[in-house]
Design a protein around this motif. Sequence first.
Motif, short mmCIF file in Angstrom:
data_model
loop_
_atom_site.label_atom_id
_atom_site.label_comp_id
_atom_site.label_asym_id
_atom_site.label_seq_id
_atom_site.Cartn_x
_atom_site.Cartn_y
_atom_site.Cartn_z
N GLU A 15 0.82 -1.22 0.00
CA GLU A 15 0.00 0.00 0.00
C GLU A 15 0.85 1.27 0.00
O GLU A 15 0.49 2.26 -0.63
CB GLU A 15 -0.92 0.01 1.22
N GLN A 24 2.15 1.85 -3.48
CA GLN A 24 1.06 2.30 -4.35
C GLN A 24 0.75 3.78 -4.12
O GLN A 24 0.56 4.53 -5.07
CB GLN A 24 -0.19 1.47 -4.12
N ALA A 25 0.73 4.18 -2.86
CA ALA A 25 0.47 5.59 -2.55
C ALA A 25 1.60 6.47 -3.09
O ALA A 25 1.36 7.52 -3.69
CB ALA A 25 0.32 5.79 -1.04
N THR A 44 1.38 6.71 -6.87
CA THR A 44 0.24 7.54 -7.27
C THR A 44 0.56 9.01 -7.13
O THR A 44 0.35 9.80 -8.06
CB THR A 44 -1.00 7.19 -6.43
N TYR A 45 1.06 9.41 -5.97
CA TYR A 45 1.36 10.82 -5.74
C TYR A 45 2.52 11.31 -6.60
O TYR A 45 2.51 12.45 -7.07
CB TYR A 45 1.62 11.09 -4.26
N THR A 61 3.22 10.23 -9.59
CA THR A 61 2.66 10.39 -10.92
C THR A 61 1.85 11.68 -11.02
O THR A 61 1.96 12.42 -12.00
CB THR A 61 1.77 9.18 -11.27
N ILE A 62 1.06 11.98 -10.01
CA ILE A 62 0.26 13.20 -10.00
C ILE A 62 1.15 14.43 -10.04
O ILE A 62 0.93 15.37 -10.82
CB ILE A 62 -0.68 13.24 -8.78
#
Length: 83
Positions: free
Chosen positions: A11, A14-15, A18-19, A21-22
Amino acid sequence: MAKLTQLIDNEVFQAYATYATIVLLKMMLMSLITAYFRITRKAFANPEDTASFGKGESAKKYLRSDPDVERVRRNTQSLSLFL
């Protein structure tokens, strides 16, 4: 060493992915927005950038600071501080 599938299922990873990539997408988008504002407002920071609008003295009028362009530029710079 952990297998790649274990890392992807984590997890925290993944977090982070994600961040990251943003933030990268936002930084790329902000550079395009800055370029758009510079071209539409004809407010450039370097004499080389004004070459397509004129030569010599006529190009110097495009070497100026526009408040909208500066706001977008500062926003992009503050974003890069977090990387």
